[in-house]
Design a protein around this motif. Structure first.
Motif, short mmCIF file in Angstrom:
data_model
loop_
_atom_site.label_atom_id
_atom_site.label_comp_id
_atom_site.label_asym_id
_atom_site.label_seq_id
_atom_site.Cartn_x
_atom_site.Cartn_y
_atom_site.Cartn_z
N ILE A 42 0.85 -1.20 0.00
CA ILE A 42 0.00 0.00 0.00
C ILE A 42 0.88 1.25 0.00
O ILE A 42 0.61 2.21 -0.72
CB ILE A 42 -0.95 -0.01 1.21
CG1 ILE A 42 -2.02 -1.09 1.02
CG2 ILE A 42 -1.60 1.36 1.42
CD1 ILE A 42 -2.86 -1.36 2.26
N TRP A 43 1.94 1.25 0.78
CA TRP A 43 2.84 2.39 0.83
C TRP A 43 3.54 2.60 -0.50
O TRP A 43 3.58 3.71 -1.03
CB TRP A 43 3.87 2.20 1.95
CG TRP A 43 4.95 3.24 1.95
CD1 TRP A 43 6.25 3.06 1.63
CD2 TRP A 43 4.82 4.62 2.29
NE1 TRP A 43 6.94 4.23 1.75
CE2 TRP A 43 6.09 5.21 2.16
CE3 TRP A 43 3.76 5.42 2.69
CZ2 TRP A 43 6.32 6.56 2.41
CZ3 TRP A 43 3.99 6.76 2.95
CH2 TRP A 43 5.26 7.31 2.80
N TYR A 45 2.89 1.28 -3.68
CA TYR A 45 2.11 1.44 -4.89
C TYR A 45 0.88 2.32 -4.73
O TYR A 45 0.40 2.89 -5.71
CB TYR A 45 1.69 0.07 -5.42
CG TYR A 45 2.88 -0.80 -5.73
CD1 TYR A 45 3.74 -0.50 -6.76
CD2 TYR A 45 3.17 -1.92 -4.95
CE1 TYR A 45 4.86 -1.26 -7.02
CE2 TYR A 45 4.27 -2.71 -5.20
CZ TYR A 45 5.11 -2.37 -6.24
OH TYR A 45 6.21 -3.13 -6.49
N GLY A 46 0.39 2.46 -3.52
CA GLY A 46 -0.79 3.28 -3.30
C GLY A 46 -0.47 4.71 -2.92
O GLY A 46 -1.28 5.60 -3.15
N ILE A 47 0.72 4.92 -2.33
CA ILE A 47 1.05 6.28 -1.88
C ILE A 47 2.26 6.84 -2.63
O ILE A 47 2.19 7.91 -3.22
CB ILE A 47 1.29 6.29 -0.35
CG1 ILE A 47 -0.02 5.91 0.36
CG2 ILE A 47 1.79 7.65 0.11
CD1 ILE A 47 0.10 5.71 1.84
N LYS A 49 3.92 5.75 -5.41
CA LYS A 49 3.83 5.78 -6.87
C LYS A 49 3.00 6.96 -7.37
O LYS A 49 3.46 7.68 -8.27
CB LYS A 49 3.27 4.45 -7.39
CG LYS A 49 3.36 4.32 -8.88
CD LYS A 49 2.98 2.93 -9.35
CE LYS A 49 3.17 2.81 -10.84
NZ LYS A 49 2.87 1.47 -11.32
N PRO A 50 1.80 7.22 -6.80
CA PRO A 50 1.08 8.41 -7.25
C PRO A 50 1.79 9.73 -6.90
O PRO A 50 1.75 10.68 -7.66
CB PRO A 50 -0.26 8.33 -6.52
CG PRO A 50 -0.42 6.91 -6.17
CD PRO A 50 0.96 6.39 -5.94
N TYR A 56 8.81 7.60 -10.39
CA TYR A 56 8.75 6.35 -9.63
C TYR A 56 9.54 5.26 -10.35
O TYR A 56 10.13 4.39 -9.71
CB TYR A 56 7.31 5.91 -9.44
CG TYR A 56 7.16 4.65 -8.63
CD1 TYR A 56 7.26 4.69 -7.25
CD2 TYR A 56 6.93 3.42 -9.23
CE1 TYR A 56 7.14 3.54 -6.49
CE2 TYR A 56 6.81 2.27 -8.49
CZ TYR A 56 6.92 2.33 -7.12
OH TYR A 56 6.81 1.19 -6.38
#
Length: 92
Positions: A42-43, A45-47, A49-50, A56
């Protein structure tokens, strides 16, 4: 690499705790890995990467190490909370 070493250390820690508390060892090790890698994913790819956008994929070695270490630390923190809030209460 760092994340794998941290995952092994967490597994050993959960193994020893489960043995000491007479709990199902496999169940708690699998739970620890799910929590650790789930929070890390989550850290990453969810935070991150965006937030990083195109950079990235193309980053310096220092940024790569910082990304890996931050993911490992957050995953380990999640595993610690999982142990303290779930595992130890289950043993009581």
């Amino acid at each position: 690499m760092i994340g794998g070493v941290v995952a092994v250390l967490i597994c050993v820690w959960f193994y020893r705790t489960a043995i000491r508390l007479n709990l199902n060892v496999v169940q708690w090790i699998v739970g620890a890995l799910i929590v650790y890698y789930g929070i890390k994913a989550i850290w990453m790819y969810g935070i991150l990467k965006p937030l990083m956008g195109g950079s990235y994929r193309y980053y310096t070695a220092t940024a790569g190490v910082l990304m890996e270490v931050s993911g490992a630390l957050l995953g380990a923190l999640g595993a610690v909370l999982f142990r303290n809030l779930v595992m130890l209460k289950k043993a009581r």
